[in-house]
Design a protein around this motif. Structure first.
Motif, short mmCIF file in Angstrom:
data_model
loop_
_atom_site.label_atom_id
_atom_site.label_comp_id
_atom_site.label_asym_id
_atom_site.label_seq_id
_atom_site.Cartn_x
_atom_site.Cartn_y
_atom_site.Cartn_z
N THR A 47 10.40 4.57 0.48
CA THR A 47 9.80 3.76 1.53
C THR A 47 10.64 2.45 1.76
O THR A 47 11.05 2.30 3.08
CB THR A 47 8.38 3.54 1.44
OG1 THR A 47 7.52 4.84 1.27
CG2 THR A 47 7.89 3.05 2.82
N SER A 56 12.86 10.95 -0.84
CA SER A 56 11.47 10.62 -1.43
C SER A 56 10.77 11.43 -2.53
O SER A 56 10.28 10.91 -3.52
CB SER A 56 10.44 10.39 -0.25
OG SER A 56 9.19 9.75 -0.82
N GLY A 119 3.13 5.12 5.60
CA GLY A 119 3.88 4.11 4.83
C GLY A 119 3.04 3.27 3.80
O GLY A 119 1.95 3.65 3.81
N PHE A 125 -1.54 6.90 2.97
CA PHE A 125 -0.54 6.66 2.07
C PHE A 125 -1.32 6.91 0.58
O PHE A 125 -0.98 7.77 -0.27
CB PHE A 125 0.66 5.70 2.08
CG PHE A 125 1.32 5.61 0.70
CD1 PHE A 125 2.71 6.46 0.65
CD2 PHE A 125 1.18 4.87 -0.48
CE1 PHE A 125 3.45 6.01 -0.23
CE2 PHE A 125 2.03 4.75 -1.50
CZ PHE A 125 3.35 5.58 -1.70
#
Length: 163
Positions: A47, A56, A119, A125
């Motif tokens: 991120t 990721s 995010g 998240f």
């Protein structure tokens, strides 16, 4: 004539169901710790660097295995086991459990709408990651229990590994 007992019967009697469950719980918690450290660190790095979803996931999985294995190999090395043997024991004891956790964890993150794109400042998240790890724990527990009952998984390193 005495009936033959299976390997599972022997372990069930010798260790008791509660002891087997306790060992599987400890092994799964141990595995979850390494996976969680790797997952969170991987997501934070990806991120922060603005990497895409695939990168990721890749860095998170690699770090989950790295931290999961390191939590096992450290105590084995401290028990004066040579590195080559310690590495083999670590791979044998953790690979199936970590793989199960990573597949379940990442599948959950990909299934929940918006979770993979959330995010670090988004609640989605953190609760998505937390819930995915809880579900991964539930999936890996029977895997660890099955392995330990057969003298595999964390049973391989139990006497060398302080939980």
């Amino acid at each position: 004539m005495t009936p033959m007992r299976s390997h599972d019967d022997h372990h069930g009697t010798a260790h008791g169901g509660a002891s087997l469950n306790r060992s599987a719980f400890q092994a799964t918690t141990h595995c979850l710790t390494g996976c969680a450290i790797g997952e969170v660190l991987g997501m934070v790095i990806a991120t922060a660097l603005g990497w895409g979803n695939t990168a990721s996931i890749v860095i998170s999985v690699v770090l989950a295995f790295l931290f999961g294995y390191s939590l096992t190999i450290g105590p084995i090395l401290r028990a004066n086991v040579p590195f080559r043997r310690a590495a083999g024991l670590t791979l044998a004891s953790d690979t199936f459990s970590i793989t199960t956790m990573e597949v379940v964890d990442n599948a959950f993150i990909l299934i929940v709408p918006g979770a993979i794109a959330a995010g670090l400042g988004d609640a989605l998240f953190w609760w998505g990651l937390g819930l995915s790890l809880v579900i991964a724990f539930v999936a890996a527990f029977p895997v660890n229990r099955w392995l330990i009952a057969r003298g595999r998984g964390h049973a391989v390193v139990h006497e060398l590994h302080a939980h």
